[in-house]
Design a protein around this motif. Sequence first.
Motif, PDB file in Angstrom:
ATOM      1  N   LEU A  21       8.699   3.263   7.766  1.00  0.00           N
ATOM      2  CA  LEU A  21       8.192   2.974   6.430  1.00  0.00           C
ATOM      3  C   LEU A  21       8.931   1.885   5.675  1.00  0.00           C
ATOM      4  CD1 LEU A  21       5.933   3.980   4.663  1.00  0.00           C
ATOM      5  CD2 LEU A  21       7.384   5.838   3.873  1.00  0.00           C
ATOM      6  N   ILE A  22      10.172   1.597   6.012  1.00  0.00           N
ATOM      7  CA  ILE A  22      10.951   0.714   5.147  1.00  0.00           C
ATOM      8  C   ILE A  22      10.318  -0.669   5.010  1.00  0.00           C
ATOM      9  CG2 ILE A  22      12.528   0.053   7.027  1.00  0.00           C
ATOM     10  CD1 ILE A  22      14.705  -0.201   4.808  1.00  0.00           C
ATOM     11  N   THR A  23       9.818  -1.235   6.113  1.00  0.00           N
ATOM     12  CA  THR A  23       9.222  -2.571   6.042  1.00  0.00           C
ATOM     13  C   THR A  23       7.985  -2.571   5.157  1.00  0.00           C
ATOM     14  OG1 THR A  23      10.075  -3.216   8.215  1.00  0.00           O
ATOM     15  CG2 THR A  23       8.162  -4.421   7.388  1.00  0.00           C
ATOM     16  N   ASP A  24       7.123  -1.571   5.326  1.00  0.00           N
ATOM     17  CA  ASP A  24       5.900  -1.517   4.523  1.00  0.00           C
ATOM     18  C   ASP A  24       6.209  -1.342   3.037  1.00  0.00           C
ATOM     19  OD1 ASP A  24       4.367  -1.899   6.732  1.00  0.00           O
ATOM     20  OD2 ASP A  24       3.573   0.135   6.853  1.00  0.00           O
ATOM     21  N   LEU A  25       7.208  -0.557   2.703  1.00  0.00           N
ATOM     22  CA  LEU A  25       7.560  -0.370   1.297  1.00  0.00           C
ATOM     23  C   LEU A  25       8.070  -1.668   0.675  1.00  0.00           C
ATOM     24  CD1 LEU A  25       9.316   3.125   1.323  1.00  0.00           C
ATOM     25  CD2 LEU A  25       7.176   2.541   0.168  1.00  0.00           C
ATOM     26  N   VAL A  26       8.886  -2.408   1.417  1.00  0.00           N
ATOM     27  CA  VAL A  26       9.412  -3.680   0.895  1.00  0.00           C
ATOM     28  C   VAL A  26       8.276  -4.671   0.671  1.00  0.00           C
ATOM     29  CG1 VAL A  26      10.860  -5.676   1.443  1.00  0.00           C
ATOM     30  CG2 VAL A  26      11.717  -3.367   1.880  1.00  0.00           C
ATOM     31  N   TYR A  27       7.377  -4.807   1.642  1.00  0.00           N
ATOM     32  CA  TYR A  27       6.253  -5.738   1.505  1.00  0.00           C
ATOM     33  C   TYR A  27       5.295  -5.292   0.401  1.00  0.00           C
ATOM     34  CZ  TYR A  27       7.079  -8.719   5.628  1.00  0.00           C
ATOM     35  OH  TYR A  27       7.586  -9.629   6.519  1.00  0.00           O
ATOM     36  N   LEU A  28       5.051  -3.995   0.300  1.00  0.00           N
ATOM     37  CA  LEU A  28       4.153  -3.485  -0.741  1.00  0.00           C
ATOM     38  C   LEU A  28       4.664  -3.881  -2.121  1.00  0.00           C
ATOM     39  CD1 LEU A  28       1.642  -1.472  -1.137  1.00  0.00           C
ATOM     40  CD2 LEU A  28       3.386   0.213  -1.729  1.00  0.00           C
ATOM     41  N   TYR A  29       5.962  -3.720  -2.331  1.00  0.00           N
ATOM     42  CA  TYR A  29       6.549  -4.039  -3.633  1.00  0.00           C
ATOM     43  C   TYR A  29       6.490  -5.544  -3.899  1.00  0.00           C
ATOM     44  CZ  TYR A  29       9.665  -3.723  -7.640  1.00  0.00           C
ATOM     45  OH  TYR A  29      10.186  -3.785  -8.906  1.00  0.00           O
ATOM     46  N   GLN A  30       6.901  -6.350  -2.927  1.00  0.00           N
ATOM     47  CA  GLN A  30       6.924  -7.802  -3.125  1.00  0.00           C
ATOM     48  C   GLN A  30       5.525  -8.346  -3.375  1.00  0.00           C
ATOM     49  OE1 GLN A  30       9.420 -10.066  -3.340  1.00  0.00           O
ATOM     50  NE2 GLN A  30       7.942 -11.731  -3.578  1.00  0.00           N
ATOM     51  N   CYS A  31       4.537  -7.823  -2.672  1.00  0.00           N
ATOM     52  CA  CYS A  31       3.171  -8.338  -2.777  1.00  0.00           C
ATOM     53  C   CYS A  31       2.518  -7.949  -4.096  1.00  0.00           C
ATOM     54  CB  CYS A  31       2.338  -7.828  -1.604  1.00  0.00           C
ATOM     55  SG  CYS A  31       0.620  -8.410  -1.604  1.00  0.00           S
TER      56      CYS A  31
END
Length: 456
Positions: free
Chosen positions: A274-284
Amino acid sequence: MNISRSNFADNLPEIVDQINKSYFVTFDLELSGIHTGSKNSVQGRRQTLQERYKEIKEAAERFQVIQFGICIVSVDKNENKYILRPYNFNVSPISENKFGLNREYTVQASALEFLAEHNFNFNTQLISGVRYLSHDEEKQIIDREDRLASEPKEDISVDEQSKQFVADFKQNIQEWLDDPNPLYDFLNITTPSQCMNGYQKRLVHQIVRAEFPSLATIGKPTFVQVVKNDPAADKFKREERRAKFDKDLQKAIGLRHLIDALFKSKKPLVGHNLITDLVYLYQCFIGNLPDTEKEFAAIIHAAFPVVLDTKYVATCVGDTLHNSSNLQGLFESFALQKLPTAELAIGHTSYSLRDCAHEAGYDAYITAYVLLKAAGRYNSYLQAFKKEGESNAEEMAAAKLMEHIYYTELMSEESKHIEDEGFLPPFGKNGFGGFWASWCNKLRVNGTAESEFILK
């Protein structure tokens, strides 16, 4: 269910309502590129969480979310089953030209190859993908609109060819003002060809504003209309313009309306690795990421008090940390398990007919399936060990779950058998219940010294 730009607005209220009534929500992203691990890797030792977070952050700032998938899981107590509603959204990087926002769209070659191998359609993404604005982008657009509304317009010089044009329309305006009984209460300024260019229109606006302060101008497709100033009408026009801007902005926010609803719901959020998806979700969709992994962990924990990573669930005991825990493999390991019952809702059954691995909606669906089956199996083992009076029933149940995932033959009778037909314990109102405590808010981060990322 695939949601496109054309049907997003119609479906949004129902999806938000389903989220608010759900047991939990899973999500998955497809990306135009990911961190490669080469830039900040350190020879001779494992990365720290901060080093890994920095790599993922830099990648998220460069690459885009190109597909967003969620699966909304609800409980049907009458039928004693879970209902799964997956949605798949292609995410368009394009924004409305009127807002002056022009994103860079970057694709990693290896990601391009991977997506093509899994039948990702870039034409569909660009043509019918759902558009969006992040919170930061929305603020930039509002600030720009406020600045344009308040700043005086910069004057342009009158070139030699336009001097006669200027003299003529100034004379026309003065004659109209001097006429005690004008035929109309407005004056249209144009050229002999009845087609003004942008430069000529700007000259009319500029000179009327400077030399005829009692008048106002209204731009038209082929001419400029001059009218007498009416403070009430001017105020109405400004308010009307702002209302249109606000309406257009709300439409342009697009997919972020759904992301905002997900954040606002505070529902348990589930994903895999999940860590990658959470980082991208926030940045996007939200904005610039904080510099440290601790700051990011605090932000996510405040937004989602309960987060589960199915990769962590599948690697939570002993040497299973070193075993493969890919999502499709986990899904297959529970394929024959009947309980707890998890069914796709009417209108959402396409994934039961075809394998769409690495489509975001499909991966969100099988993530929900894996969590329900894994938790149901763990609960069955746990109750059995407690009946036997085992003092460390939780650890024994987790170990037996790992045995099933990694060592039990898929077609064995044991893999089909679960005694407990009831629902899983609910997530507690103040965080999570005891059943979920060993899994919640811990993300698996392989290859780091810490190996797990704790949200707090």
